[in-house]
Structures are given as C-alpha cells and as structure tokens.
Design an enzyme around this catalytic site. Structure first.
Site, mmCIF file in Angstrom:
data_model
loop_
_atom_site.group_PDB
_atom_site.id
_atom_site.type_symbol
_atom_site.label_atom_id
_atom_site.label_comp_id
_atom_site.label_asym_id
_atom_site.label_seq_id
_atom_site.Cartn_x
_atom_site.Cartn_y
_atom_site.Cartn_z
ATOM 1 N N VAL A 223 0.824 -1.205 0.000
ATOM 2 C CA VAL A 223 0.000 0.000 0.000
ATOM 3 C C VAL A 223 0.862 1.259 0.000
ATOM 4 C CG1 VAL A 223 -1.742 1.280 1.251
ATOM 5 C CG2 VAL A 223 -1.850 -1.193 1.142
ATOM 6 N N ASP B 164 -4.461 35.022 -35.132
ATOM 7 C CA ASP B 164 -5.142 35.991 -35.994
ATOM 8 C C ASP B 164 -4.688 37.373 -35.588
ATOM 9 O OD1 ASP B 164 -6.750 34.101 -37.153
ATOM 10 O OD2 ASP B 164 -8.362 34.343 -35.698
ATOM 11 N N ASP C 39 -12.185 28.158 -40.195
ATOM 12 C CA ASP C 39 -10.982 27.973 -39.384
ATOM 13 C C ASP C 39 -11.049 26.670 -38.597
ATOM 14 O OD1 ASP C 39 -9.925 30.368 -40.159
ATOM 15 O OD2 ASP C 39 -10.683 31.486 -38.439
ATOM 16 N N THR D 114 0.459 12.373 6.494
ATOM 17 C CA THR D 114 1.503 13.394 6.582
ATOM 18 C C THR D 114 2.178 13.664 5.235
ATOM 19 O OG1 THR D 114 3.142 11.777 7.291
ATOM 20 C CG2 THR D 114 1.936 12.918 9.011
#
Ligand code: ATP
Length: 944
Positions: A301, A348, A671, A764
């Site tokens: 784990v 653009d 576009d 922690t």
C-alpha cells in the site's frame, strides 16, 4: 451537448430515431396555425411573455444525467485492488483478535475512500462548472427588436436568427432563408449539408427531408435564416435522443495514462520486494507470520502511489478552473499538458492582437482623401479635407454602400455583469448596442456620422438578396431595390478583390472608365492607408443588375461594377499585447501572425506590437510555393497576410512536420479544421463562431492574445506542480520501501510498522502533496524553453532523485533505528550520553526505534517538500495551503506521539528531547546529502 459525440450512435439507431420522431408535425402545418398555437408572430414574443414561458417550459438545454454521479464516484473509490487488500487485512486482523489494528486499518480505508471521493467530486464539480461556462448565444427578436442572449433562455414562440457558423439553438420552423445549408449530422448521422427552404412539407416527411425546419445542435454551414422556435430543450429532437448522445467520452489525460503505467511498474517492483522480505522474515523466523503478512500489505500500500491519479485529476481540474478565471476556458483537460510544450503560436490579427473596436478614419472617394473625426462607436464626427469640414455629399455614395452592404443591427445584448469575468451572462443586465461584425459596425457608424438612418435607408432600399462574405471570397455583395424599383448591387471587400470586379468609377456623380493608371493610383492609395496600420476596404456598386438575378444572386452579379472608393479603419493594437508578445518570445515561443488582412497593414500592426515582422508571405505566394520550399522557410516567417482559412491548415501541418507544437487561433467557420488539428486549438469566445468553438481545446473568453500567454503559463504551472508532487510522493515511497527492505535484510525485523507507513503516506505526505497542486508558478516559468513534447512527468532526473532520496533516507534513518533498538551496540551512543549528560529515560526498544524512524520520515518529508520547491524558486511561505497542510501534518504526528489514544493506535512511544535531537541531526545530514546530490545531478541533467 457537443456534436463531437455523434459517434456514439449507430446508423440504425439514427434510423430508428427518425422513425420515432414522426410524432411531431410542426413541419407540415401552415405557419398561421403555428403562430396561433404558440401565440406568436413573425415579430416574436414580448420579453415578459418569454419570461413566463421560460418558467413553463424550462431552460432550453438538454440535461445531463445528474444524480447518479455521486454514487458512481463513491463506487469508483473501491475499484483499486489495494483498498481490497487493506479490507482483507482488516478482516484477518479482526479474526485473529488484533482488534486495534483492525480498527486502525478500517479507519484508514474509510479515510482513503473519503479522501479520494472528495477529490474526485471536487474535480468533477470543476469540470462541470467549466462546461457550464461555455455558453452559446442566440440572436432573437423580443419586444420587436434583436437581442443577443444565452441560448438556454429560448422558449417556443421566439423568433431567432441564424447564420453560417452558428449551432442552431432550438428546433425551429423557417420563416425566411437566404442560401441556408445546415449540417444535420448530430441528428441524422448524415454529414452532408442539407439545403433548407421555407415551403410546407407533408406530414409523413422523414426528419432528414423536413427542409423547412432547423434542428437544435445542428450546424449552419452557409447562408442565414429567420425561424420561429417550436420546441426547446428536452422536447427538441436532439433532446429526445440525448440519452444516447450524452455519454461524453471521458478520455484519460496523458498524465493519468502515465500515472497508471507508473503504478503498474511500481506494483511489479513492490510485489518482488514483498516476496523477498516475506521469505526472509519467515526463514529468520523472528517475526510471527501475521506480522509478515501485515508488512507485505503495508509495503504494497505504501509504495504504490495509488492516490496519485486522483491528485493529478484534481490539480488539473483546479488549474483549469483558475485558468477560466483568467479568461482561458479549457474545453478538454488533457490539453493542459500540451500547453506547456507549445513553441509556436499562430494567431489571428484582428480582434486577437488588436482591439477590434474599429473606427473609419479615412475615406478615399472622388479622387480625394477625407479624414473622418470622432472615435469608437460615437456617431458624432465630421468629414475633413485638408483640415476643413467638407460636408457629407462627397462621401455619401460610399457611406451608403457601407451601410447597405452590411448585416449590423441595433439591439440589446445580455452582459456578464457579476464581475466574475466568465463572459457568461448571469444577470438580466442588458446593454443597447450594435450587433454584428466590428468591421461592419465601423462602416455603419461612419454612415451614421453623415446622417444616414439605418431604418430609413433599408426602407428606401429594401434588400433582395445577399452573396455572403467569407474569408476566402474576401468580399460581400447585397442586392437592393432602389426607390425607382430597379435592382442595384452593393459590394464591399478587400480593395484588390473589389477593384478586379470594377470597370468604371464614380467621379462627381458620373461614371469614368477605370484606366490602368487609375487602378495603380487606387492601389497606391490603399498602400498609403495600410502603412498607417489602417484596415482598408474597397466599395463598389452595380446599377444595372438583371432582374432575374436580384433575389437569388450568385457571383455572376459581381462584375461590371462601379468603383466607389476606399475606407480605412483604425483597429488599435490591444495595449497588453506588446508585453504578452515579448513574454512569449522570452519563453521560447515564436509568434506567427496569420491574417486575412493585407500585408502592409499586417506589417504596420506587427511593428507596433513588437513582432519581428521581417518576413511576410502573402497567401498568393504561399499558394505558389512547393511543400518543400515552405518547409524550408516556414520557421522564419513572421506574418502570413491575405490568407484564406485553408492556408492555415497548410501552415499548421508544415510547422508540425518540422517538429513544432503549435497553438492555432481561429474564429470563422472555415478555421475549424485548422483549430481542430492544432496541438492546442484556440477559439474566440466573443467573436468566434460556435463551430470553431466546438473544434477548439481552449476558448479565449476575451478574444485576447495576452490570454493565450496566460494559458501557456497556467499550463506550465500545472505541469510543474504535478511533476513536483509526483517526485515528492514517489521519492517518499521509495525511501520507505528501501528502509523496510534493508532493515529486513540486515535482520533488524520491522523498522517501522505498516500502520505507521499508511499514516505517513495518506496523512503526513498525502495532505501536503495535495496542497502542492496549487503551488504558485516557478520564478522562471516564462523564462525557460517549452518542454519537449515527448517529455513526460517523470524525467531521468526524477528517476535518479527517487533512487537517491531512497538511499539517503535509509542511510540517515537506519543508524537511528539501531541506536534506539540496540542502544550500546552502536559506538558513540554511550559517548553522546556521557558528554551531553542526556538520558532519554527510556530503555532502547523496538517500539521506540520504530517511533523514531516513523517520526524521522515525517520530518524528512517536510524537508524534502521544501527542497523540491526550492528548485522552482518557491520560498516556504509562498503557498498558504502548504503551510496549513504541513502544520496539520505536524500536529497530527504530535497527537499520535503524545496522546494515549495515539500511542495505543499506532503503537508508539512518546519521544524525548534526545530523540528529536537525533532526528534533527539526521535531517540536517539528509538535507546536506540532498543538496550535494543536486549539484551532481546538475552536471548531467536539465534543470527539472
Ligand atoms: P484576421 O484573419 O487577422 O482576423 P481579417 O479579419 O482581415 O483578419 P478575414 O476576416 O479573413 O481576416 O477578412 C479578410 C479580408 O476580407 C479583410 O481584410 C477585408 O478586406 C475583407 N472583409 C472582412 N470583413 C468583411 C466583410 N464583413 N465584408 C466584406 N469584406 C470583408
């Protein structure tokens, strides 16, 4: 709902759907009947009426399946195999009478699932909020005038206007149309454009054949139309099949894929380590089998970063949310990663680099030049020649042309006034304004300055037909009926395009032949305007339009025209652009301007904002260039001028083939392909069409170039943060595994208990890691080059860090273990005690030694977090969440150490000052080792 989702429905489902929808008969009824039933007319509804209907019919949106998601998120928490390992462990523990251990593990399982649940839920909420921000607007007639409003507020009976690039906002029966063609793939699966007309059709007509009706979420490819809304939201055709389409694909982000892969590698390593430890422990026989089992579980784990994917998703989602607050709306989360690699931005000009609040400043007509005074959309202004007011007569024809060949209307627009800058109208606040294209607004306002009244002019010259403006055509033509009853055509567009279609010009009311000299003079005039950064348009008309072409005009109308002159508009650069541009260049990102405007104007604007503007290539030159030649020069071109939308795709592909990661902006319908294929497709929230927005990854809510820079910065920051906490969590886990493994191999037995490891990883370590997800940007974030696109989160440097840190932690903590476990076995312990006169007051014991190691890890991790952040130039107090997280972690650790419950649950001894000193010394050594290591790493690796 997006048209992207079409794929999730098969053709046969579409066919079934078309069968099913035979029920509604709006298409087969006379309009009068529809008006009567919906209590409306071609004038639309009154605002009050619409409000009342909105209550009755509900918002015009197709609801996503809500409700189930909470449960789904919770269930997902249990999809991890490790959770099940823990659950089994708890059951085993309970079975053999270790109730405390069983309870602690159960508590931890609950904590992990809740923690994961909260993170996933928050991530989902953020994503949902982002989705809701992308509002579609509709133009509707209410109280007899046009309004632009949030499409969700449409109700049956509303009269709406659609034009090319729009997504049809509701099911509506057409009243008028001009050249209208709609792509109905979203509904029928057939992506061939359907030409629409207003004729009534038979009741049995299939959905695909109902030409007089337009359907919600289909796309207007061409032309325009006016229609009366008949069904909205869930009642619309698309609403009824929404459940089939709604399943938006939740693709994994590259981050997540990398994390998943990483998880698997680690799992493999861990299984190996666990097996060795288990065998060793069983052979040595010091530890009882149950403890061995628990060790195995603990290591499994602790070492697998199973919380990582959730933390990654959350930091992506929160980061994206923050970007939205800065006006960059992320439509697809995975794009955040690509943003950090962008090294070319193709942008653009009009509206993105410039303000797009245009004002006509100069007019060339009658072989003279006139200055136009006044600014912005203020309709007060004069026409001056050599500083003297001349009156309007000289410019009347060109201004009339500008107002007639124009689709601007006066109306109201709902505005975002709640100050959240999302661009989403969430109040009823309205603003009376011009609705339409800013170029056309400028022409409209110029005509108003000469006293032209829009309504009167259109009454005198009713419009008969239109040939649409497209970026490829670079011109637009409308046909009107003169007060004498004759058809007349008006054209405006790029000067050279217009000029090409003229054979005469209008001088003092008479037609004069356009000689080559005159053409040159006009072109020179055009250039002159353009050099002052003016956007120039040419105007012409044709008085003798054949009657048969008047109502359905095609391009054959556009010749033998009479040239009227030029209008030059000022479109000032956005003030923040210069800064943003130099910021990008500094960050190793090249900027390429791709504009439909002329080369001279583009270069002047480029110069003004600090673009290199050295190499300019026109669309024409581009067309003549071979692919190889383009590939050679493309990296040096700063401006592509007079381009058509399909040029964008070619430029994009060439840049990509040269290995660049390209962000491409776009607004018009055409576009969309370039925006879709770009590594980061950027659309415009204000000016853009719905279609381009759908194709894009990011929407600039303010259309502003500076926002792209901010988005890149945001993307880099998120990436940095992910990299930081991945580094942090993995090196911590690596340290634990190495420590346990080494201890076990040296015959020390368990140097830390599994429950303590779980506590470290989840509490922690876990909490500070999460807060690192919102760390501020690194000092040098926009001073470094873009990240190579194939560089993942985990670099070679990070791999060496993980190994190095694991070794250092073990080197520093193992002596502490032996010191507190064996006491006198380690030389120096007695000396320390004798010299300093400290007596811990404890007999060395395994519990004590484990407690010191446990606390040592917690302290080391706090040192480590700061060391990682230090490399990014971040001081201790630059992230208040992190400060809080560390404080919480320390407090919890102290509670574990010094409360009787803590001691009972975690099997710890309260530490005395001497142990803290030991840990302190070890931490200093650890920090020194780390900084030495960093120096070595710097010799071999890039900075991060
Ligand atoms: P950018 O590509 O940077 O946004 P742009 O607006 O000039 O610049 P397009 O919209 O492709 O690019 O326009 C190309 C040209 O077509 C313009 O330079 C102008 O001459 C002409 N044009 C623009 N808008 C209209 C319009 N509404 N009607 C007629 N002609 C137009």
């Amino acid at each position: 709902m997006s048209t992207d989702n079409n794929g999730s429905m098969s053709q046969s489902e579409y066919d079934d759907r078309i069968e099913l929808s035979a029920g509604s008969d709006w298409h087969s009824r006379p309009l009068t009947d529809i008006y009567a039933e919906l209590e409306t007319s071609e004038e639309g509804l009154a605002a009050a009426q619409a409000r009342e209907r909105l209550e009755r019919y509900g918002p015009n949106k197709v609801e996503a399946e809500a409700g189930t998601s909470l449960l789904r998120i919770l269930v997902e928490q249990y999809s991890s195999a490790l959770i099940w390992v823990l659950i089994v462990a708890a059951i085993v523990m309970a079975g053999v009478g270790h109730t405390i251990d069983a309870a602690v593990i159960t508590g931890i399982v609950i904590f992990i699932t809740l923690f994961g649940f909260v993170q996933d839920y928050r991530a989902e909420q953020s994503v949902q909020a982002l989705k809701e921000m992308s509002t579609t607007y509709a133009i509707v007639r209410r109280d007899g005038e046009k309004r632009e409003l949030d499409a969700t507020k449409l109700v049956p009976g509303d009269v709406i206007f659609v034009e090319s690039g729009d997504i049809v906002p509701a099911d509506a029966r057409l009243l008028e149309e001009s050249n209208l063609r709609v792509d109905e793939a979203a509904l029928t699966g057939e992506s061939v454009g359907v030409s629409k007309e207003t004729n009534q059709v038979d009741e049995g007509t299939s959905l695909a054949e109902r030409k007089n009706t337009i359907y919600k979420d289909t796309v207007v490819e061409r032309g325009s139309g006016t229609a009366v809304v008949v069904e909205t939201g869930p009642e619309s055709e698309i609403g009824q099949i929404a459940t089939a389409l709604e399943e938006a694909e939740d693709r994994e982000t590259p981050f997540q894929t990398e994390m998943d892969r990483l998880g698997k590698i680690i799992a493999g390593v861990v299984v190996g380590a666990v097996a060795i430890i288990a065998v060793a422990e069983l052979i040595v026989g010091e530890t009882e089998p149950l403890q061995v089992f628990l060790t195995a579980v603990g290591i499994a784990v602790s070492a697998v970063p199973e919380g990582l994917p959730a933390v990654v998703t959350l930091s992506l989602a929160l980061g994206a949310r923050r970007m939205a607050e800065q006006n960059a709306l992320v439509r697809r989360l995975p794009i955040v990663e690509a943003l950090g690699s962008v090294d070319v931005i193709c942008t653009d000009k009009t509206g993105t680099l410039t303000e797009e609040e245009m004002t006509v400043q100069r007019i060339a007509a009658n072989r003279e030049v006139y200055e136009v005074t006044g600014s912005g959309y203020d309709t007060e202004g004069e026409f001056l020649q050599d500083g003297e007011a001349t009156g309007e007569a000289q410019v009347a024809e060109i201004l009339r042309c500008g107002m007639l060949c124009n689709n601007v209307d006066r109306g109201t627009r709902e505005r975002d006034t709640d100050g959240d800058e999302t661009g989403v109208a969430d109040t009823e606040q309205e603003e009376r304004t011009y609705l339409g294209d800013p170029t056309e607004i400028a022409l409209f306002v110029a005509a108003q300055k000469a006293g032209f009244d829009h309504e009167e002019l259109f009454e005198a010259y009713p419009r008969l037909g239109e040939i649409e403006f497209t970026s490829a055509r670079k011109r637009m033509t409308t046909v009107h009926e003169t007060p004498d009853g004759d058809p007349v055509a008006y054209m405006k567009g790029a000067p050279e395009t217009v000029l090409k279609r003229c054979d005469r010009e209008l001088i003092d009311g008479s037609f004069v032949e356009l000689t080559d000299e005159r053409r040159e003079a006009i072109e020179a005039q055009n250039e002159d305007f353009a050099e002052d950064a003016l956007r120039v348009m040419g105007f012409a008309y044709r008085p003798d339009v054949p009657t048969e072409q008047a109502t359905r005009p095609d391009e054959t109308v556009e010749h033998d025209m009479v040239f009227l002159g030029l209008q030059g508009m000022l479109d000032p650069p956005r003030p923040e652009v210069t800064n943003a541009l130099s910021g990008c260049l500094n960050a190793g990102i090249n900027i390429v301007m791709i504009t439909g405007d002329n080369a001279v104007t583009a270069r002047s604007v480029g110069d003004e904002i600090g673009l290199r503007s050295v190499t300019v290539i026109s669309g024409l030159e581009l067309e003549e260039m071979s692919d190889d030649r383009l590939a050679e020069v493309v990296e040096d071109v700063d401006i592509f001028a007079r381009t058509s939308p399909d040029h964008k795709t070619r430029i994009l592909q060439t840049l990509q083939a040269e290995g660049h990661t390209v962000a491409m902006t776009g607004d018009g319908v055409n576009d969309a392909p370039a925006v879709k294929n770009a590594d980061v497709g950027v659309s415009m929230g204000i000016r853009g069409t719905d279609v381009t927005e759908q194709a894009s990854d990011i929407v600039l809510l303010d259309d502003n170039f500076a926002t792209i820079r901010d988005a890149v910065k945001g993307g880099r920051r998120i990436f940095d943060n992910v990299r930081k906490f991945v580094n942090y969590l993995l090196s911590g886990n690596g340290g634990e595994v190495t420590m346990i493994f080494t201890g076990s191999m040296l015959g020390f037995g368990l140097v830390i208990t599994p429950i303590q490891i779980l506590f470290i990883n989840i509490v922690t370590d876990g909490i500070p890691a999460l807060s690192m997800g919102v760390d501020p940007p690194a000092k040098d974030i926009m001073d470094r080059d873009p990240r190579p696109p194939d560089e993942g989160v985990i670099t070679d440097r990070i791999v060496t860090s993980i190994v190095g840190i694991a070794v250092f932690m073990t080197i520093c903590l193992l002596p502490l273990f032996t010191l507190n476990f064996y006491g006198e076995l380690v030389p120096g312990y007695d000396v320390l005690e004798a010299v300093a006169g400290w007596n811990p007051g404890y007999e060395p014991s395994r519990e004590l030694a484990q407690t010191v190691v446990f606390t040592g890890f917690v302290v080391f991790e706090i040192v480590r977090i700061q060391a990682i952040r230090y490399r990014y130039g971040l001081g201790l107090f630059t992230n208040r969440w992190l400060v809080i997280a560390v404080a919480v972690a320390v407090t919890l650790q102290l509670l574990v150490l010094y409360t009787s419950t803590g001691q009972l649950l975690f099997d710890v001894e309260p530490l005395a000052l001497v142990h803290w000193l030991q840990i302190g010394v070890a931490a200093v050594v650890f920090a020194l080792l780390m900084s030495l290591f960093v120096k070595v790493q710097d010799q071999y690796f890039e900075r991060y």
